[in-house]
Scaffold this motif. Structure first.
Motif, PDB file in Angstrom:
ATOM      1  N   ARG A   1       0.735  -1.180   0.042  1.00  0.00           N
ATOM      2  CA  ARG A   1      -0.038   0.071   0.055  1.00  0.00           C
ATOM      3  C   ARG A   1       0.895   1.319   0.110  1.00  0.00           C
ATOM      4  N   ALA A   2       0.216   2.361  -0.350  1.00  0.00           N
ATOM      5  CA  ALA A   2       0.987   3.620  -0.457  1.00  0.00           C
ATOM      6  C   ALA A   2       1.471   3.966   0.987  1.00  0.00           C
ATOM      7  N   ASP A   3       0.960   3.813   2.018  1.00  0.00           N
ATOM      8  CA  ASP A   3       1.251   4.119   3.198  1.00  0.00           C
ATOM      9  C   ASP A   3       2.172   3.344   4.074  1.00  0.00           C
ATOM     10  N   GLN A   4       2.684   2.110   3.263  1.00  0.00           N
ATOM     11  CA  GLN A   4       3.869   1.270   3.682  1.00  0.00           C
ATOM     12  C   GLN A   4       5.057   1.588   2.568  1.00  0.00           C
ATOM     13  N   THR A   5       5.987   1.414   3.312  1.00  0.00           N
ATOM     14  CA  THR A   5       7.559   1.484   2.736  1.00  0.00           C
ATOM     15  C   THR A   5       8.457   0.057   2.976  1.00  0.00           C
TER      16      THR A   5
ATOM     17  N   SER B   1      13.775  -5.859   3.377  1.00  0.00           N
ATOM     18  CA  SER B   1      12.848  -5.629   4.539  1.00  0.00           C
ATOM     19  C   SER B   1      12.039  -6.979   5.011  1.00  0.00           C
ATOM     20  N   ILE B   2      11.587  -6.818   6.176  1.00  0.00           N
ATOM     21  CA  ILE B   2      10.915  -8.106   6.648  1.00  0.00           C
ATOM     22  C   ILE B   2       9.473  -7.725   7.031  1.00  0.00           C
ATOM     23  N   VAL B   3       8.708  -8.573   6.391  1.00  0.00           N
ATOM     24  CA  VAL B   3       7.398  -8.248   6.358  1.00  0.00           C
ATOM     25  C   VAL B   3       6.344  -9.387   6.932  1.00  0.00           C
ATOM     26  N   GLN B   4       5.221  -9.263   7.080  1.00  0.00           N
ATOM     27  CA  GLN B   4       4.227 -10.177   7.321  1.00  0.00           C
ATOM     28  C   GLN B   4       3.223 -10.033   6.057  1.00  0.00           C
TER      29      GLN B   4
ATOM     30  N   THR C   1       0.677  -7.551   5.022  1.00  0.00           N
ATOM     31  CA  THR C   1      -0.127  -7.122   6.247  1.00  0.00           C
ATOM     32  C   THR C   1       0.685  -6.216   7.130  1.00  0.00           C
ATOM     33  N   GLN C   2       1.987  -6.383   7.218  1.00  0.00           N
ATOM     34  CA  GLN C   2       2.627  -5.485   8.105  1.00  0.00           C
ATOM     35  C   GLN C   2       4.305  -5.467   7.622  1.00  0.00           C
TER      36      GLN C   2
END
Length: 732
Positions: free
Chosen positions: A29-33, A38-41, A72-73
């Motif tokens: 999403r646009a609000d995520q970088t 990077s480690i993500v969920q 998700t995160q």
């Protein structure tokens, strides 16, 4: 792209813990970088999993972001470094493993992906309490010693012998103000100037050479070979000191958990602080904190087992592989790899040095050093010129043990003399339990594991029959399950428990300690036993290969090897090398502090080249012979090997798929395919096993060959599984 919300979505590639050969695509999403590292969920089916963002594949087809599931995160965690991402990719391609399964080894501590929360604390404001009771006075006196020091409520209460209500009362009077204390470091910073050793002669020269290599800050491989007791650890500590002075992180790989505590103590004596440990026996919370602080660069030195190689260091500048020859560095589960070889690769990709240390290097490492591909440093003498043990073979054909026994009269006599001098003896047998086989004298029935092609090993201390492959166990019966005869079950062959029983019959007043990896009490008890031996609280130690390496027992002057021929009794092409290494290591436990010592090897083959090499002390001749044999047989390092292990719920399924794989093997003049053949251990954990061995010359791209072979073969169906082991160490 249909609307503004879709325009703001970015497609990223993520490695998730699945057998997929390629990363999965997700929407950011646009609000995520999030960028590479990077480690993500992310959602994977019905569950949430951790993933690692990687570069997009160059030939990947564009995907409509509207059809993708969203990240998700994005965790608040330093990104994995570019060289670590390259390492993950390299390991996956070399071992023919799914990159997501390699990334899974890096992301093994998901609760550490977010920062450690700060601790609530208090600090003195300088305000005095309205009324000074005795309890309050003690608190104020304590605080006055270091007025700016931050405390936890419970910590200050404990230090002053008051209750936390006293602290709370002072806080209400503004004597203390509440603050947040950052998470404390898992270990203190090592100090390179703390316990500088007095190195002499070759030790000093080699240490200076290693430190100079580290200072170059570029890739190199150095073999540090030294006889047992020569001070290899103290020497490579100086390389660690050089790396610390440069602000670099250091990784020290150790083959056994049992060695870690000894190493931590020696490291503390040198640097005034312990390194961070990393192994499977750590408490989960400790593992999480180590992982996080390694990632943030707070931890400067890690000492750990092979999995420590996949910790996400931020500024790694040196890797040391201690006991580099040890078979424990080979992982044979999911991703098959040799941590020693992968350490060299990781150092190459990161551009820093790696040191391989051993008293008995692997043939491959020794050859690379002799050919000039590796730097070569040797320590040929023990510290302070302490004498090496005198080694002798006991010909069991001429000096057999008493009927029903396994210890020869010559070895018993040497143990008696050692005991009379107030010194320690070690009896070594690389076989756990009481006896490797139990049978019925009436009908010949042998106790075999129901899940594996292996005999059940009697553990008399526990009154159980145990399979050492799958863990199946059952109580020792009173009668034969086949014929029902009572009192006719007999133990065949010795394990260390049986040797302990025999030793006790000869020396009933001796203090005896038995050491094995399956002893009750685990690693904690093992450490206590090791400490007791080092303090002289045992007369005779009886153990497996657990006691063969890395331990310093000051009062041990006699080592007896009960069955020196044990490792030579199979078809393993590395059998001679491993037996030589193991026996050299175990006899090296004697006389490390300078006392006159002896090593006695019970053997039915005193003329065998391995026995002759150990007794003569001519290591160079042994390696020369082994290298010559390897070259003539085109075995590693003069050839390439890969093994395919086909397993299934039935023998027919395993054999049929093995034949299909063999039929799909491409024709190549420099590659030979052997098998499929039933594995020496034909069934493990209820699964039938066949093996195919692929042999090529040193220039063979064996990975490309295997990919083509597997690509042409039918896909495994039903219960069939295929495991690929490039550079196999085990042939069972």
């Amino acid at each position: 792209m249909v609307n503004d919300s879709i325009n703001k979505i970015k497609t990223i590639s993520i490695l998730v813990p699945t057998p997929s050969p390629v990363p999965y695509s997700y929407a950011l999403r646009a609000d995520q970088t999030a960028g590479p590292g990077s480690i993500v969920q992310v959602p994977l089916g019905p569950r949430q999993v951790s993933g690692l963002v990687v570069e997009d594949l160059p030939d990947a087809k564009p995907i409509d972001p509207a059809k993708l599931r969203e990240v998700t995160q994005v965790f608040d965690c330093p990104p994995i470094t570019p060289d670590m991402l390259r390492f993950i990719d390299w390991v996956a391609k070399y071992t023919l493993s799914a990159p997501g399964m390699v990334a899974r080894m890096v992301l093994r501590s998901p609760t550490a992906f977010d920062p450690e929360p700060p601790t609530k604390g208090i600090v003195a404001t300088g305000t005095q309490p309205e009324r000074l009771t005795d309890a309050r006075r003690r608190v104020m006196e304590q605080v006055a010693e270091e007025p700016q020091m931050a405390w936890t409520r419970s910590g200050l209460a404990h230090a002053t012998g008051v209750t936390t209500s006293v602290i709370d009362g002072l806080t209400k009077q503004n004597v203390f103000s509440e603050i947040e204390i950052p998470a404390r470091p898992i270990v203190a910073k090592p100090d390179p100037s703390f316990g500088e050793p007095e190195l002499i002669g070759d030790q000093r020269d080699v240490a200076e050479g290693l430190a100079a290599t580290v200072s170059e800050q570029k890739f190199s491989v150095t073999l540090l070979e030294g006889v047992t007791g020569s001070g290899k650890t103290e020497v490579y500590f100086e390389a660690i000191a050089a790396a610390i002075n440069q602000g670099k992180q250091v990784l020290v790989l150790l083959p056994e958990i049992a060695l870690t505590q000894v190493f931590l103590e020696r490291f503390h004596d040198r640097f005034g602080a312990e390194p961070a440990p990393w192994h499977s026996d750590l408490a989960p919370r400790t593992r999480e904190r180590v992982w996080r602080q390694v990632t943030e660069g707070q931890v400067q030195v890690v000492a750990g087992a092979r999995s420590a190689l996949y910790l996400p260091f931020q500024n790694l500048g040196l890797i040391i592989v201690d006991e580099e020859h040890d078979a424990a560095y080979k992982q044979e589960d999911r991703v098959f790899y040799n941590a020693r070889d992968m350490a060299v690769v990781r150092a190459h990709l990161g551009g820093y040095p790696v040191i391989l240390a051993s008293a008995t290097p692997s043939v491959e490492t020794r050859h690379n050093a002799q050919e000039g591909r590796y730097k070569y440093e040797r320590l040929d003498r023990r510290y302070a010129d302490a004498a090496l043990p005198t080694l002798k073979a006991i010909d069991m054909r001429k000096s057999p043990p008493q009927r029903g026994g396994f210890i020869s009269p010559a070895l018993i006599e040497a143990m008696q003399e050692t005991l009379e001098r107030g010194e320690q003896s070690l009896l070594f047998l690389n076989r756990r339990g009481y006896a490797p086989l139990t049978l019925c004298r009436a009908c010949g029935h042998r106790f075999e594991c129901s899940n594996c092609s292996a005999w059940l090993v009697e553990h008399r201390f526990r009154k159980q029959l145990v399979c050492h492959h799958c863990g199946h166990n059952e109580h020792v019966p009173e009668s034969c399950p086949e014929c029902g005869t009572f009192d006719h079950l007999v133990a065949c062959g010795p394990g260390i428990e049986r040797i302990a029983e025999e030793t006790l019959s000869h020396f009933p007043d001796a203090r005896i300690i038995v050491l094995s990896s399956d002893m009750t009490g685990g690693v904690k008890r093992l450490r206590l036993e090791m400490d007791a031996i080092a303090k002289g609280e045992a007369d005779i130690v009886i153990g497996t290969q657990l006691v063969a390496k890395g331990h310093n027992f000051p009062n041990m002057t006699m080592v007896g090897v009960v069955d020196s021929d044990l490792g030579l009794a199979n078809g393993d092409p590395r059998a001679a090398e491993r037996t030589f290494q193991l026996l050299s290591q175990v006899t090296g436990r004697a006389g490390r502090t300078g006392k006159k010592s002896i090593g006695l090897l019970q053997t039915f083959q005193p003329e065998h080249p391995v026995m002759q090499a150990i007794i003569s002390g001519d290591m160079d001749a042994f390696y020369e012979k082994q290298i010559d044999e390897r070259e003539r047989g085109k075995m590693p390092p003069f050839g390439r090997l890969a093994s395919l292990i086909i397993s299934a719920a039935t023998r027919l399924e395993a054999e049929q798929h093995g034949r299909a794989l063999r039929g799909a093997a491409p024709i190549a003049k420099d590659v030979m395919v052997l098998g499929p053949a039933e594995a020496p251990i034909a069934m493990v954990r209820g699964r039938h096993r066949f093996r195919i061995l692929v042999h090529g010359d040193p220039r063979t791209n064996i990975q490309a060959y295997l990919r083509e072979m597997i690509g042409k073969a039918p896909r495994p169906r039903g219960s069939v599984k295929v495991q690929i082991d490039v550079d196999p160490q085990s042939f069972l």
